[in-house]
Design a protein around this motif. Structure first.
Motif, PDB file in Angstrom:
ATOM      1  N   HIS A 183       0.879  -1.173   0.000  1.00  0.00           N
ATOM      2  CA  HIS A 183       0.000   0.000   0.000  1.00  0.00           C
ATOM      3  C   HIS A 183       0.910   1.214   0.000  1.00  0.00           C
ATOM      4  N   CYS A 184       0.910   1.957  -1.097  1.00  0.00           N
ATOM      5  CA  CYS A 184       1.868   3.038  -1.297  1.00  0.00           C
ATOM      6  C   CYS A 184       1.220   4.411  -1.124  1.00  0.00           C
ATOM      7  N   GLU A 185       1.231   4.897   0.098  1.00  0.00           N
ATOM      8  CA  GLU A 185       0.967   6.298   0.404  1.00  0.00           C
ATOM      9  C   GLU A 185       1.986   6.709   1.460  1.00  0.00           C
ATOM     10  N   ARG A 208      -5.286  13.637   0.913  1.00  0.00           N
ATOM     11  CA  ARG A 208      -4.446  12.529   0.437  1.00  0.00           C
ATOM     12  C   ARG A 208      -4.037  12.833  -0.999  1.00  0.00           C
ATOM     13  N   GLU A 213       1.072   9.163  -3.054  1.00  0.00           N
ATOM     14  CA  GLU A 213       1.293   7.909  -3.777  1.00  0.00           C
ATOM     15  C   GLU A 213       2.664   7.907  -4.455  1.00  0.00           C
ATOM     16  N   GLU A 214       2.996   9.005  -5.101  1.00  0.00           N
ATOM     17  CA  GLU A 214       4.246   9.041  -5.864  1.00  0.00           C
ATOM     18  C   GLU A 214       5.474   8.913  -4.961  1.00  0.00           C
ATOM     19  N   LEU A 236      -3.561   1.421  -7.433  1.00  0.00           N
ATOM     20  CA  LEU A 236      -3.065   2.694  -7.955  1.00  0.00           C
ATOM     21  C   LEU A 236      -4.243   3.584  -8.349  1.00  0.00           C
ATOM     22  N   ASP A 238      -3.444   7.246  -8.690  1.00  0.00           N
ATOM     23  CA  ASP A 238      -2.783   8.446  -9.203  1.00  0.00           C
ATOM     24  C   ASP A 238      -2.114   8.175 -10.543  1.00  0.00           C
ATOM     25  N   THR A 259      -4.800  -1.618 -10.524  1.00  0.00           N
ATOM     26  CA  THR A 259      -5.752  -0.586 -10.164  1.00  0.00           C
ATOM     27  C   THR A 259      -7.086  -1.279  -9.894  1.00  0.00           C
ATOM     28  N   PRO A 282      -5.916   4.912  -1.364  1.00  0.00           N
ATOM     29  CA  PRO A 282      -5.997   6.300  -1.820  1.00  0.00           C
ATOM     30  C   PRO A 282      -7.377   6.636  -2.375  1.00  0.00           C
TER      31      PRO A 282
END
Length: 449
Positions: A183-185, A208, A213-214, A236, A238, A259, A282
């Protein structure tokens, strides 16, 4: 048995075919009229408006049992999956108590699932601070890989990995070619953003930002590049991260991406203020993100940056969604949509000229490959005879679903595509006793926890 149709989606494309099944596996795929001399085979011929698909594989489902079964459980989740043409789910390691972060926790999870599942179920393990020594034993015990968070997960029993913890987990997994999904935040980016409290969806969206995310994806890419480990970005939202992901792949980083239907269906300016059924993390972003995600998905041969579409089904009780006050800061973040995943994605794909063969690749073959389930994900000799009769031009309005709780942003929405019949390993699912199996990594069935 033989199931045949004028349109069958096969690994090499769509054509008329007859699918021959014995002992739960596909034993031959022949021409529509080639029934092998007939014999004693039971022949089912799909209607002219139906397409035969392989059963879908959803590698991102929060079942929550045991511990939070009032949010969702194995019985209700797998009934919903079956009704939606999903014949294999992979259960996430968090939101259940205990979480699947030890071999013992995995055994508890399997014991809870045993005898309840209407479709086949495999399991992710969890990577959390201090459990590096559990990763190889859990792989040996059959998990398909490991989920981690790079910020607070929302539940205290599943804490996030910092950079040192991420590097330690990837170093351990690289030695055995294990997979880490993340989980990428980024916590610091979100801490610097506006507070999400209140009924305005725009306020929650600002809390958020895409940079969260990036930044987190960049952290994951850097750690994967150093260790050589396999990594995967979940849900994903973003589209601004796509160039970063393309560069990582060009540089040889072993990274895949998913996604979700809600990012492909909804857009921020369509979310009513106070309607916390739409809250997820996200967040659902502006329409421009949605369209760029679709563009990236449309042709995997041209732009293979997003590999799959899976549900991230993450339900809770209506009370936790705080629909009474509509406060996005207070509400649980998660979208319930398991049963409508296929029609939701097909509705968007059809409108954009994305063929059904591509949808099947994204929702069956790719997630099966990610989870290391070689007998799933396609209609081919040797694979499980998981089959779906799908009417791609039929329409329906989302009403009552098999999910344990009724809150979903899809409620009342008209979708294109109806699942009419489903077979699991050659057996027609008619709503009778649960017929699903618990799967180990590699796809072998487990009889006991």
């Amino acid at each position: 048995m033989i199931v045949r149709a004028r349109r069958v989606v096969l690994p090499d494309g769509e054509r008329p075919a007859a699918v021959h099944v014995a002992d739960g596996r596909v034993v031959a795929v022949t021409g529509f009229d080639d029934l092998g001399g007939g014999g004693d085979a039971e022949v089912t011929t799909l209607d002219d408006d139906e397409v035969l698909l392989p059963g879908l594989v959803d590698s991102h489902v929060h079942v929550n049992e045991p511990g939070r079964t009032e949010w969702e459980g194995f019985a209700s989740a797998t009934r919903a999956a079956a009704a939606g043409g999903i014949t294999t789910v992979v259960d996430m390691p968090l939101n259940s108590i205990p979480p699947t972060t030890t071999v013992e926790g995995l055994a508890v999870k399997r014991a809870a699932a045993l005898g309840q599942v209407s479709v086949d179920v495999a399991f992710w393990g969890g990577a959390v601070p201090g459990n590096v020594g559990q990763l190889r034993p859990m792989l040996d015990a059959g998990v398909v890989g490991f989920k981690c968070f790079l910020l607070d997960s929302g539940v205290p029993e599943f804490p996030p990995l910092d950079d040192a913890g991420l590097l330690a987990a990837l170093t351990e997994l690289a030695a055995v070619d294990g997979l880490l999904i993340a989980h990428c935040e980024d916590e610091d980016t979100i801490a610097a953003a506006p507070d999400p409290a209140g009924r305005r969806y725009a306020g929650f969206l600002a809390s958020r930002p895409p940079a969260a995310e990036e930044t987190a994806i960049a952290r994951l890419v850097a750690a994967a590049a150093v260790t050589g480990a396999r990594v995967h970005v979940v849900h994903l939202a973003d589209a601004g991260a796509l160039p970063l992901l393309r560069r990582a792949r060009a540089d040889g980083v072993r990274i895949t991406v998913e996604t979700c239907p809600h990012y492909l269906t909804f857009a921020a300016d369509e979310v009513p203020d106070g309607d916390t059924a739409f809250k997820c993390c996200p967040p659902i972003r502006e329409a421009a993100h949605r369209e760029e995600l679709w563009t990236a998905l449309a042709d995997g041969a041209v732009d293979p940056v997003i590999d799959m579409v899976v549900s991230d089904h993450s339900p809770c009780t209506p009370e936790l969604k705080r629909l009474d006050v509509g406060d996005f800061g207070l509400a649980w973040g998660g979208i319930a949509g398991l049963q409508v995943t296929l029609p939701a994605v097909w509705t968007g794909a059809r409108a954009r000229g994305v063929p059904l063969t591509r949808v099947v690749e994204l929702m069956s073959a790719a997630p099966a490959a990610l989870a290391g389930l070689p007998t799933k994900g396609g209609i081919a000799v040797g694979k499980d005879a998981d089959l779906v009769a799908f009417a791609p031009d039929a329409r329906s309005t989302v009403g009552e679903l098999h999910h344990r709780n009724p809150v979903t942003p899809y409620a009342g929405r008209e979708l294109v595509g109806v699942v009419r019949r489903v077979w699991l390993r050659g057996t027609y699912l008619d709503g009778g006793p649960p017929r699903g199996r618990l799967l180990d990594r590699g796809g072998s069935a487990r009889v006991t926890p």
